[in-house]
Design an enzyme around this catalytic site. Structure first.
Site, PDB file in Angstrom:
ATOM      1  NE  ARG A   7      -3.668  -2.186   2.635  1.00  0.00           N
ATOM      2  CZ  ARG A   7      -3.714  -3.359   2.883  1.00  0.00           C
ATOM      3  NH1 ARG A   7      -2.448  -3.840   3.568  1.00  0.00           N
ATOM      4  NH2 ARG A   7      -4.543  -4.315   3.194  1.00  0.00           N
ATOM      5  CG  ASN A  67      -4.938   1.809   0.939  1.00  0.00           C
ATOM      6  OD1 ASN A  67      -4.779   1.780   2.101  1.00  0.00           O
ATOM      7  ND2 ASN A  67      -5.422   0.693   0.401  1.00  0.00           N
ATOM      8  CG  ASP A 111      -7.514  -4.300   8.004  1.00  0.00           C
ATOM      9  OD1 ASP A 111      -7.404  -4.412   6.896  1.00  0.00           O
ATOM     10  OD2 ASP A 111      -7.026  -3.245   8.412  1.00  0.00           O
ATOM     11  NE  ARG A 143      -9.622  -7.943   3.431  1.00  0.00           N
ATOM     12  CZ  ARG A 143      -9.040  -7.101   2.726  1.00  0.00           C
ATOM     13  NH1 ARG A 143      -8.104  -6.230   3.414  1.00  0.00           N
ATOM     14  NH2 ARG A 143      -9.719  -6.506   1.736  1.00  0.00           N
ATOM     15  CG  HIS A 173      -5.316  -0.327   6.039  1.00  0.00           C
ATOM     16  ND1 HIS A 173      -6.047  -1.785   6.155  1.00  0.00           N
ATOM     17  CD2 HIS A 173      -5.490  -0.368   4.722  1.00  0.00           C
ATOM     18  CE1 HIS A 173      -6.514  -2.031   4.892  1.00  0.00           C
ATOM     19  NE2 HIS A 173      -6.289  -1.455   4.097  1.00  0.00           N
TER      20      HIS A 173
HETATM   21  N1  NAD Z   1      -8.768   1.834   3.120  1.00  0.00           N
HETATM   22  C1  NAD Z   1      -8.988   0.316   2.750  1.00  0.00           C
HETATM   23  O1  NAD Z   1      -9.287  -0.447   3.585  1.00  0.00           O
HETATM   24  C2  NAD Z   1      -9.188   0.017   1.319  1.00  0.00           C
HETATM   25  C3  NAD Z   1      -9.593  -0.811   0.709  1.00  0.00           C
HETATM   26  C4  NAD Z   1      -9.767  -0.875  -0.688  1.00  0.00           C
HETATM   27  C5  NAD Z   1      -9.251   0.138  -1.436  1.00  0.00           C
HETATM   28  N2  NAD Z   1      -8.714   1.117  -0.716  1.00  0.00           N
HETATM   29  C6  NAD Z   1      -7.975   2.166  -1.715  1.00  0.00           C
HETATM   30  O2  NAD Z   1      -9.188   2.799  -2.278  1.00  0.00           O
HETATM   31  C7  NAD Z   1      -8.578   3.436  -3.544  1.00  0.00           C
HETATM   32  C8  NAD Z   1      -9.668   3.000  -4.848  1.00  0.00           C
HETATM   33  O3  NAD Z   1      -9.637   1.846  -4.967  1.00  0.00           O
HETATM   34  P1  NAD Z   1     -10.517   1.185  -6.132  1.00  0.00           P
HETATM   35  O4  NAD Z   1     -10.418  -0.284  -6.165  1.00  0.00           O
HETATM   36  O5  NAD Z   1     -11.811   1.567  -6.309  1.00  0.00           O
HETATM   37  O6  NAD Z   1      -9.500   1.866  -7.422  1.00  0.00           O
HETATM   38  P2  NAD Z   1     -10.374   2.052  -8.740  1.00  0.00           P
HETATM   39  O7  NAD Z   1      -9.129   2.151  -9.624  1.00  0.00           O
HETATM   40  O8  NAD Z   1     -11.149   1.142  -9.269  1.00  0.00           O
HETATM   41  O9  NAD Z   1     -10.856   3.526  -8.806  1.00  0.00           O
HETATM   42  C9  NAD Z   1     -10.329   4.740  -8.425  1.00  0.00           C
HETATM   43  C10 NAD Z   1     -11.031   5.862  -9.043  1.00  0.00           C
HETATM   44  O10 NAD Z   1     -10.293   7.092  -8.577  1.00  0.00           O
HETATM   45  C11 NAD Z   1     -10.282   7.774  -9.886  1.00  0.00           C
HETATM   46  N3  NAD Z   1      -9.398   8.960  -9.841  1.00  0.00           N
HETATM   47  C12 NAD Z   1      -8.102   9.065  -9.883  1.00  0.00           C
HETATM   48  N4  NAD Z   1      -7.597  10.423  -9.467  1.00  0.00           N
HETATM   49  C13 NAD Z   1      -8.960  10.980  -9.368  1.00  0.00           C
HETATM   50  C14 NAD Z   1      -9.186  12.500  -9.038  1.00  0.00           C
HETATM   51  N5  NAD Z   1      -7.981  13.406  -8.945  1.00  0.00           N
HETATM   52  N6  NAD Z   1     -10.422  13.079  -8.855  1.00  0.00           N
HETATM   53  C15 NAD Z   1     -11.231  12.123  -8.761  1.00  0.00           C
HETATM   54  N7  NAD Z   1     -11.409  10.778  -8.892  1.00  0.00           N
HETATM   55  C16 NAD Z   1     -10.045  10.397  -9.442  1.00  0.00           C
HETATM   56  C17 NAD Z   1      -9.930   7.043 -10.915  1.00  0.00           C
HETATM   57  O11 NAD Z   1     -10.470   7.566 -12.380  1.00  0.00           O
HETATM   58  C18 NAD Z   1     -10.784   5.845 -10.436  1.00  0.00           C
HETATM   59  O12 NAD Z   1     -12.048   5.692 -11.311  1.00  0.00           O
HETATM   60  C19 NAD Z   1      -7.315   2.919  -3.746  1.00  0.00           C
HETATM   61  O13 NAD Z   1      -6.041   3.597  -3.160  1.00  0.00           O
HETATM   62  C20 NAD Z   1      -7.150   1.625  -2.744  1.00  0.00           C
HETATM   63  O14 NAD Z   1      -5.840   1.404  -2.508  1.00  0.00           O
HETATM   64  C21 NAD Z   1      -8.531   1.197   0.556  1.00  0.00           C
END
Ligand code: NAD
Length: 309
Positions: free
Chosen positions: A88, A120, A148, A151, A175
């Site tokens: 991450r 992340n 978490d 899971r 995380h």
């Molecule tokens: N905290 C947690 O437990 C957890 C769990 C799952 C995913 N995540 C994180 O969440 C984030 C999103 O994951 P995802 O699977 O949805 O990814 P994804 O790629 O499917 O979606 C991300 C979206 O963000 C958009 N984006 C990028 N830059 C942008 C901006 N400046 N303004 C507006 N939109 C923008 C992209 O176009 C894309 O559609 C990642 O960083 C992932 O690591 C965190």
């Protein structure tokens, strides 16, 4: 009163969160993304599920932020997810810029909102959202611990052949790879899991929990988990909207709690209408406390590294 909730990032986590929230039918949802047409298309599709599932078609998709004005809650999911082999933390530089820009846009238009950060590396991105918004610490919260813990609870339910609903467990800390599944507070309908599972097997389950995100990333090959993350966000939103005061593990800005100062770390919090209404301090064993401090240390390293970017 009907709420207004903005979800930034209409990718896997954002769109699934919008779906879960739409199905609850207590909020108008605004879905924002930079990809032209994509949030509009997903919003249209979600609206058209309304008559079938039984909710009002009140989802708006947009590439701009004007529609987000006056939101009660803003969920930030925009940014890159990890690819197989990535940690991450590898996302730090790219996602810092995204979260900075997005936080500025949403906090200007919804100055009284509560921000739930999902992007992340989670704990570091919460720092960005807190700094850029200038919001009080109660109104910037990170989603990670519920996921978490879910899971952990899933693996324990499978191990014991019991309902996952009866398994309670807390995963605290950052995380990342140093997260701390707190075994001493993990029980099945009140019975400590240590009475049911031997120490060696329990350690394997703890390790699988720590690697839970990576296990999904490896299988998917493109992208990371999103069904369970979106469910976890919706649980936080429920607790805020209905002032439920659920005690849930979330990333919160510690200001002395658990001996941690000026840092976002996963801790049990009471979530209500005001956001983080209390950081609940539970007694930890020496070992667990040491693990939590170690985990906080790795969040600190990341936050320090981010300051140099
Ligand atoms: N905290 C947690 O437990 C957890 C769990 C799952 C995913 N995540 C994180 O969440 C984030 C999103 O994951 P995802 O699977 O949805 O990814 P994804 O790629 O499917 O979606 C991300 C979206 O963000 C958009 N984006 C990028 N830059 C942008 C901006 N400046 N303004 C507006 N939109 C923008 C992209 O176009 C894309 O559609 C990642 O960083 C992932 O690591 C965190």
């Amino acid at each position: 009163m009907r709420q207004k909730i903005t979800v930034v990032g209409a990718g896997n986590v954002g769109a699934t969160t919008a779906q879960r929230l739409a199905e609850r039918d207590y909020a108008d949802v605004v879905l924002v993304d930079i990809v032209e047409g994509m949030p509009q298309g997903k919003a249209l599709d979600l609206n058209q599920a309304g008559p079938v599932v039984g909710y009002e078609p009140s989802i708006t998709g947009s590439n701009s932020y004007d529609e987000t004005s006056g939101s009660d809650i803003v969920v930030i999911t925009s940014g890159l997810p990890r690819k197989p082999g990535m940690s991450r933390d590898d996302l730090l530089a790219a996602n810092k810029k995204v979260v900075e820009q997005v936080t500025k846009e949403v906090s200007d238009r919804s100055p009284d909102s509560i921000i739930i950060c999902v992007t992340n590396p989670l704990d570091a991105m919460c720092h960005v959202a807190l700094e850029v918004s200038g919001f009080p610490r109660q109104r910037v919260i990170g989603m990670a611990g519920i996921l978490d813990s879910a899971r952990f609870r899933t693996f324990l339910a499978w191990e014991l052949g019991v309902s996952a609903r009866d398994v309670t467990g807390f995963v605290l800390g950052g995380h990342g790879d140093t997260m701390v599944p707190v075994v001493s507070y993990t029980n099945v309908a009140g019975v400590p899991v240590t009475q049911k599972i031997d120490a060696m097997r329990l350690e394997e389950i703890v390790q699988r929990t720590r690697d839970g995100g990576a296990e999904v990333v490896k299988l998917l090959k493109a992208g990371s988990a999103f069904y369970a993350p979106a469910a976890a966000v919706a649980e936080m939103v429920d607790s805020i909207v209905f002032d439920q005061k659920r005690v849930l593990p979330c990333a919160a800005y510690c200001d002395g709690e658990y001996g941690i100062d000026g840092l976002f770390v996963g801790v049990p919090v009471k979530l209500g209408r005001e956001g983080v209404e209390e950081i609940v301090e539970i007694e930890l064993s020496d070992e667990e406390m040491k693990d939590l401090q170690r985990s906080a240390g790795s969040v600190r390293e990341l936050v320090d590294a981010m300051a140099k970017l």
